[in-house]
Design a protein around this motif. Sequence first.
Motif, PDB file in Angstrom:
ATOM      1  N   GLU A 119     -57.591  32.614 -17.309  1.00  0.00           N
ATOM      2  CA  GLU A 119     -58.438  33.917 -17.661  1.00  0.00           C
ATOM      3  C   GLU A 119     -58.649  35.145 -17.154  1.00  0.00           C
ATOM      4  OE1 GLU A 119     -61.301  32.522 -15.857  1.00  0.00           O
ATOM      5  OE2 GLU A 119     -59.565  30.189 -15.752  1.00  0.00           O
ATOM      6  N   VAL A 120     -59.695  35.746 -18.896  1.00  0.00           N
ATOM      7  CA  VAL A 120     -60.250  36.993 -19.004  1.00  0.00           C
ATOM      8  C   VAL A 120     -60.948  37.401 -17.456  1.00  0.00           C
ATOM      9  CG1 VAL A 120     -60.537  38.647 -20.266  1.00  0.00           C
ATOM     10  CG2 VAL A 120     -59.665  36.691 -20.992  1.00  0.00           C
ATOM     11  N   GLU A 121     -60.889  38.262 -17.314  1.00  0.00           N
ATOM     12  CA  GLU A 121     -61.648  39.341 -15.973  1.00  0.00           C
ATOM     13  C   GLU A 121     -61.600  40.974 -16.547  1.00  0.00           C
ATOM     14  OE1 GLU A 121     -62.861  37.970 -13.070  1.00  0.00           O
ATOM     15  OE2 GLU A 121     -61.574  36.171 -13.459  1.00  0.00           O
ATOM     16  N   LEU A 122     -62.969  41.464 -16.844  1.00  0.00           N
ATOM     17  CA  LEU A 122     -62.889  43.162 -17.022  1.00  0.00           C
ATOM     18  C   LEU A 122     -63.576  43.562 -15.936  1.00  0.00           C
ATOM     19  CD1 LEU A 122     -64.616  41.380 -20.817  1.00  0.00           C
ATOM     20  CD2 LEU A 122     -62.103  42.495 -19.760  1.00  0.00           C
ATOM     21  N   THR A 123     -64.382  42.738 -14.965  1.00  0.00           N
ATOM     22  CA  THR A 123     -64.429  43.726 -13.355  1.00  0.00           C
ATOM     23  C   THR A 123     -64.300  43.014 -12.557  1.00  0.00           C
ATOM     24  OG1 THR A 123     -67.228  42.775 -13.798  1.00  0.00           O
ATOM     25  CG2 THR A 123     -66.565  44.057 -14.894  1.00  0.00           C
ATOM     26  N   ALA A 124     -64.118  43.615 -10.975  1.00  0.00           N
ATOM     27  CA  ALA A 124     -63.459  42.881 -10.081  1.00  0.00           C
ATOM     28  C   ALA A 124     -64.854  42.368  -9.643  1.00  0.00           C
ATOM     29  CB  ALA A 124     -63.419  44.403  -9.402  1.00  0.00           C
ATOM     30  N   LYS A 125     -64.620  41.327  -9.385  1.00  0.00           N
ATOM     31  CA  LYS A 125     -65.870  40.339  -8.057  1.00  0.00           C
ATOM     32  C   LYS A 125     -64.879  40.865  -7.075  1.00  0.00           C
ATOM     33  CE  LYS A 125     -64.735  36.149 -11.098  1.00  0.00           C
ATOM     34  NZ  LYS A 125     -65.021  36.224 -11.893  1.00  0.00           N
ATOM     35  N   SER A 126     -66.200  40.230  -6.155  1.00  0.00           N
ATOM     36  CA  SER A 126     -65.915  40.454  -4.732  1.00  0.00           C
ATOM     37  C   SER A 126     -64.853  39.857  -4.233  1.00  0.00           C
ATOM     38  CB  SER A 126     -67.450  40.207  -3.911  1.00  0.00           C
ATOM     39  OG  SER A 126     -67.498  38.460  -4.034  1.00  0.00           O
ATOM     40  N   ALA A 127     -64.537  40.393  -2.502  1.00  0.00           N
ATOM     41  CA  ALA A 127     -62.739  39.508  -2.322  1.00  0.00           C
ATOM     42  C   ALA A 127     -63.760  38.051  -2.161  1.00  0.00           C
ATOM     43  CB  ALA A 127     -62.309  40.255  -1.040  1.00  0.00           C
ATOM     44  N   ALA A 128     -64.260  37.732  -1.678  1.00  0.00           N
ATOM     45  CA  ALA A 128     -65.086  36.286  -1.792  1.00  0.00           C
ATOM     46  C   ALA A 128     -64.820  35.004  -2.485  1.00  0.00           C
ATOM     47  CB  ALA A 128     -65.892  35.974  -1.144  1.00  0.00           C
TER      48      ALA A 128
END
Length: 254
Positions: free
Chosen positions: A148-157
Motif C-alpha cells: 500500500e502506498v500512502e502519500l497523505t494521512a487519512k483520518s484516524a477512523a
Amino acid sequence: MRHLGPRDMLVLTVLAEMYGAPRDVVAYMLGVSRSRTYRITARWEAAHMISANRVRPVPGSVWVYPTRSACEALLGRAVRYWVPTPKMAAHTRAVLELRLALTGLDLDRWISERSMRAEVGVVKAGEPRPHIHDGRYITTAGDVWAVEVELTAKSAAAARASVAAALQVARRADCAGLTYYCRGEAVKNTVNAAAAGLDLSDSVKLRLADLDVLLAKNTQNRSPASRPGLRVIAGGAAGNETPQVADPNDGRAV
C-alpha cells in the motif's frame, strides 16, 4: 505495431498495467535520454498505442498513457478508459516508481492494482467493493507481499478501517505480508496508530517502510549499467525484499 521492438512492447505493457507515467519515468524505463524518449513515444503515438493528448495533470513532464484499445490488446481483457488527473497523478507515479524499485521491469513478479481490480469484476448494486491493494510483488524467495502506498494521512477512523481491510485481503490472498510505504512522518504515525490493536498474531506480517528512502536508494543505484533490461531485472529488491524502518515490534507496524 511492426515497427515496435521487444523493449517497446515491454514498457507499453508496464504502462498498461500501471495506467500511465510521466515521460521522465518512461525515459528511465526505456534506459534512454529524454530526447530519445520523445522520438520513441512519437512512434508509439503513430502506432496508436498511446494517447495523442498532451496531458500534464501536475507540474512536470507530460504523461504517456496507452489508449484503451492498446491496453486491451496488451492485457488481453476489456479495460475502462483512463486519463491522468491531478487527484491521481502523484499516487499513480509513486506506485510505479515503487514497482520499479522492487522488481524492475519484470512482468512476472508484480501483480498490478488494475489486474486485481479486473479479478474482482463488477460489484453488485448495494454491495461494498472489497479492498484492492496498490500492488503485490513476488520476492526472489517466492513469497507474495502486498503493498500500500500512502502519500497523505487519512483520518484516524478511515486509516484504521483501511489498514484492517488491507490486512484481511492479504490474509485471504495467502500473502506473506503487507508493507505500507509512507511519505512523511505524519503518514507513518497515522498508519502506526491504525495498526494498534489489530490482530497481528498470524503468519501475515505487517510492516511500515519509508517510501522516499527506498526511492532515493533506487535513484542512487541508477546507472547506464543498471538500467532495466528486457525481462527480469533485480531492481531495488535484491537483498531488500521487505524494506522497513527500525522495527521494535518484531514485524508489527512501526
